[in-house]
Write an enzyme that holds these catalytic residues in place. Structure first.
Site, mmCIF file in Angstrom:
data_model
loop_
_atom_site.group_PDB
_atom_site.id
_atom_site.type_symbol
_atom_site.label_atom_id
_atom_site.label_comp_id
_atom_site.label_asym_id
_atom_site.label_seq_id
_atom_site.Cartn_x
_atom_site.Cartn_y
_atom_site.Cartn_z
ATOM 1 N N GLN A 141 0.837 -1.198 0.000
ATOM 2 C CA GLN A 141 0.000 0.000 0.000
ATOM 3 C C GLN A 141 0.873 1.249 0.000
ATOM 4 O O GLN A 141 1.724 1.396 0.875
ATOM 5 C CB GLN A 141 -0.861 0.052 1.264
ATOM 6 N N SER A 144 -0.287 6.103 3.528
ATOM 7 C CA SER A 144 0.019 7.243 4.399
ATOM 8 C C SER A 144 1.090 8.135 3.779
ATOM 9 O O SER A 144 1.869 7.693 2.941
ATOM 10 C CB SER A 144 0.545 6.749 5.748
ATOM 11 N N GLU A 259 -9.147 -3.697 5.512
ATOM 12 C CA GLU A 259 -7.985 -3.615 6.389
ATOM 13 C C GLU A 259 -8.332 -4.027 7.817
ATOM 14 O O GLU A 259 -7.504 -4.549 8.543
ATOM 15 C CB GLU A 259 -7.446 -2.179 6.370
ATOM 16 N N ASN A 387 -5.496 4.280 17.831
ATOM 17 C CA ASN A 387 -6.582 4.064 18.788
ATOM 18 C C ASN A 387 -7.598 5.211 18.740
ATOM 19 O O ASN A 387 -8.802 4.991 18.856
ATOM 20 C CB ASN A 387 -6.020 3.961 20.212
ATOM 21 N N GLU A 388 -7.081 6.427 18.558
ATOM 22 C CA GLU A 388 -7.979 7.586 18.560
ATOM 23 C C GLU A 388 -8.961 7.527 17.390
ATOM 24 O O GLU A 388 -10.135 7.872 17.529
ATOM 25 C CB GLU A 388 -7.169 8.891 18.516
#
Lengths: 427, 374
Positions: A141, A144, A259, A387-388
């Site tokens: 991928q 990001s 994902e 996590n956020e």
């Protein structure tokens, strides 16, 4: 269809499935190597060129035997069978050495290629998918960027149209095992004068493209699984576009759901059995002579309980999916559990082992285990969605809580970037 | 917390919810906090008519289930009871009924069991240290005499002790663990009602001072009760955690709704990440707690070999994270949750007390190590 017909149909399917399982068993015994002990996924450090070549050969054998892409469409070289067949095959194959490309197995077979199958053009897929199934193409991928991690839709990789080609300029990062991949699926911005979700497009890019430089990043655990990728006028034919121009966000949605583990065949492992009590931690406690310590025992039992809770939570969320209640918020529970409890488990190990667990004789191959697990424990709370972000998904999509006000959706992306530079806190 | 219920089980759950709503809603529970029994008159008969004390008892002895799997049915009722913070007796009464069903003498089954199922008599379990309650000194010993046995000792944290007609007394002795069914009025027994943190349930301390009983009081064989006690502990933990998770579910939903409605700084407070992330974490713990109750209930119902282990994991998980969740609810509600009029403290009290009954989290964690031979 009458009830009678339905019964005989499902009986047929059961018979066929049993036949299939038997044939697979025979085929596996004749064609694949049996494992001495149960396998665990490869660490990136173990993926030497020889290991990669051996695994590509295994993938080729599956392809030639008709056991690659069991649930993928026949027109692209798959077998076109229901997922129950794939589960049956994986079940039978548990004692055999299957192709294992580390994290590239997941990005190729469970994330990128299923996304391509959902959004790619038939012409592209006809040529591309059989090569994936034959073990010739592994896909990473390009997702990001240094300036957009959690904020994926804020990608700044620039794709400029030039005749029947696109020219890509920019940088990607955290691309898992890109240095071992053959192709990458790349998110780029094709329109800067519309809102940020509306100007994105996906491209399939060969890793050997001129102008593309892929560099492994040395990580805190002293391995290099992630890469940074520099795109300097990389030319990509329009035929390699995945999905419509500027419609990349709907492709992204597909990819994000995949994902989080959707669509992976179930291997049928019983989730309701607790199994042995955290064997790695018990071994550690014994090694440092603290197995009798009541405080250490509390930590051992805590780790064991958390391990089991994670498994039955996963099963419960899976059951919700089958009952039709699965939304992206629910999938986030499983990811949030992992991201929360993996670091806790690693820390419990540090506390159990004490200084003795975090230092070792130079020649002891198992010595660094606790230290490495502690370092690696930081990954699951960030990689694949922090996590956020999972908490946002749980809160907004499962619990229905109101969204935060946003400052970046109702204006052209070029203006979003300018306004962010001059932030005042006022909408 | 099962995701799929049969239509009969749905009906059972609904009938429990309707009964609670009509006969003992939370406003009434609150109104009765200073009363002796904590429950309205005729509550037991009404509950008994819905099968609340019959699910672990065979039809032969006056019991019966809805699904054929009594503990699954009973766990549904326990959840509803938790939602409405219902008064006892429930958990300990069912534990005694199950014990008599399995190991009671013909006489005990014939006389006591049907009356328990009908809600005419109350029974409770006096166990103490044998199930991780009350610490050292909280155990009851038995010695044999010419006429039977003498029981002496003390146990605290006995649910509904003051209301009990019959006590199932778990004893330790040179022969091992034994159990006796004893009339609560037998000379030498003192039942001391306790004041406690949870003002919606009644606890008592039971003292036995040289209480003489005959051999007919034995439940099962002398010295061989270990297996029965383990089973009773499993049942008690399943029902108690199901009750806690029912309470947590209501409380969390109240809190989620409050975060969505309450506005501050010009927006719903639930839109702030500081608040919604806290709710997401609480929700994660709660979903895990639900999954654990389902796993433990299924394992105990099926009498699986690892039932004791799964129960201890469920009890410690729900015990610890249950308190975390309530504390989080307090934080979201802010000052209003700190008032007597708000129901939040009633939930805090029940959920915290349940975490301490039938073995608190660290006792169950030590048990996990022992189960694994460590």
């Amino acid at each position: 269809m009458s009830d009678e017909a339905r019964v005989s149909d499902s009986a047929d399917i059961a018979t066929t499935l049993d036949d299939y399982r038997l044939r697979a068993r025979t085929w596996l015994a004749e064609n694949m190597e049996r494992l001495e002990s149960p396998s665990s996924p490869q660490w990136s450090a173990d993926l030497t060129p020889d290991v990669m070549a051996a695994n590509r050969a295994r993938q080729r054998r599956l392809f030639d035997g008709g056991y690659a892409g069991i649930s993928w469409p026949e027109e692209y070289g798959g077998q076109g069978l229901p997922s129950a067949y794939e589960s049956a095959f994986l079940n039978e194959a548990e004692d055999y050495a299957m192709p294992d490309f580390g994290a590239l197995s997941a990005t190729t077979f469970h994330i990128c290629v299923p996304t391509m199958l959902a959004h790619g053009s038939p012409d592209f897929l006809h040529d591309f998918i059989p090569r994936v199934l034959a073990g010739e193409v592994l896909v990473c991928q390009f997702f990001s960027e240094p300036s957009s991690g959690s904020d994926l839709a804020g990608a700044r990789m620039r794709a400029t149209k030039d005749g029947d080609h696109w020219v890509l300029d920019g940088q990607k990062i955290w691309s898992t095992l890109a240095h071992l991949a053959d192709w990458g699926l790349c998110l780029a911005r094709t329109n800067w004068e519309v809102s940020k979700h509306r100007g994105l497009t996906w491209f399939a890019v060969p890793c050997t493209s001129p102008g593309l430089t892929i560099r492994p990043i040395r990580q805190i655990n002293d391995t290099a699984e992630f890469c940074e990728d520099f795109f300097d006028d990389v030319v990509v034919p329009d035929a390699n576009r995945i999905g419509a121009v500027d419609d990349g966000w709907s492709v992204t949605q597909t990819m994000l759901v995949l994902e989080r583990g959707a669509g992976r065949p179930e291997t049928g492992l019983a989730s309701s059995t607790p199994g042995p009590l955290a064997p790695d931690l018990v071994r550690l406690a014994r090694r440092v002579g603290r197995l009798e310590d009541p405080i250490v025992r509390q930590k051992l039992a805590r780790a064991h309980t958390n391990d089991f809770v994670g498994r039955i939570l996963t099963a419960r969320i899976g059951q919700m999916g089958r009952l039709g209640a699965l939304n992206p918020g629910l999938a986030a529970y499983v990811k949030l559990f992992r991201g929360t409890y993996s670091p806790i488990r690693a820390r419990l190990a540090v506390e159990i082992g004490g200084g003795g667990g975090m230092s070792w004789d130079a020649g002891d191959p198992e010595g660094p285990e606790t230290s490495l697990a502690y370092l690696n424990g930081r990954s699951s709370s960030i990689a694949g969605g922090t996590n956020e972000m999972q908490r946002n998904a749980v809160a907004e999509r499962a619990l229905g809580l109101p969204r935060e006000p946003s400052f970046d959706v109702d204006k052209p992306f070029s203006q979003v970037l300018r306004d962010a530079e001059n932030w005042t806190g006022k909408p | 917390m099962e995701l799929e219920l049969t239509s009969d089980q749905d009906l059972l759950r609904e009938s429990a919810a309707r009964f609670i709503d009509a006969v003992c809603p939370l406003a009434m529970v609150r109104g009765l906090v200073d009363s002796d029994s904590g429950r309205p008159a005729d509550y037991l008969r009404g509950a008994a008519e819905l099968g609340w004390f019959a699910m672990l008892v065979s039809e032969e002895h006056g019991g019966g289930t809805v699904s054929g799997q009594g503990l699954l049915d009973l766990a549904l009722i326990a959840e509803e009871r938790g939602r409405g913070l219902q008064p006892g007796p429930f958990v300990s009464m069912n534990v005694v009924a199950a014990a008599l069903e399995v190991s009671g003498s013909t006489e005990q089954r014939g006389t006591v069991l049907p009356a328990l199922c009908r809600g005419e008599l109350v029974a409770t379990w006096v166990a103490g240290a044998a199930i991780g309650q009350g610490g050292p000194g909280s155990s009851i010993v038995e010695t044999s005499t010419n006429h039977g046995f003498r029981l002496s000792g003390r146990a605290g944290l006995v649910q509904d002790g003051a209301a009990a007609d019959w006590l199932l007394v778990t004893t330790d002795g040179p022969e091992g663990f034994s159990q006796f069914l004893v009339d609560a009025t037998t000379p030498g027994i003192t039942v001391q009602p306790l004041r406690g943190h949870d003002i919606t349930q009644r606890l008592a301390a039971v003292s036995l001072d040289e209480v003489a009983v005959t051999a007919s009081a034995l439940v099962g064989e002398r010295g061989l009760a270990r297996h029965d006690i383990e089973r009773q502990l499993q049942l008690a933990c399943v029902l108690s955690t199901a009750e806690t998770v029912g309470a947590l579910d209501v409380l969390f939903d109240m809190t989620r709704a409050y975060a969505a409605d309450r506005t501050a700084f010009g927006r719903p407070i639930g839109s702030f990440q500081a608040v919604k992330h806290q709710l997401a974490d609480m929700s994660l713990s709660l979903e895990c707690a639900k999954a654990m109750v389902v796993a433990a209930t299924g394992a105990v119902q099926a009498e699986r070999g690892d039932a004791g282990e799964i129960v201890s994991m469920a009890k410690s998980w729900v015990g610890d994270t249950g308190i975390d969740i309530v504390q989080g609810c307090f934080q979201v509600f802010g000052g209003i949750g700190y008032t007597w009029e708000h129901d939040l403290h009633l939930y805090l009290r029940r959920i915290t007390m349940n975490s301490l009954l039938f073995g608190q989290a660290d006792w169950h964690r030590e048990r996990l190590c022992l189960i694994h031979g460590l």
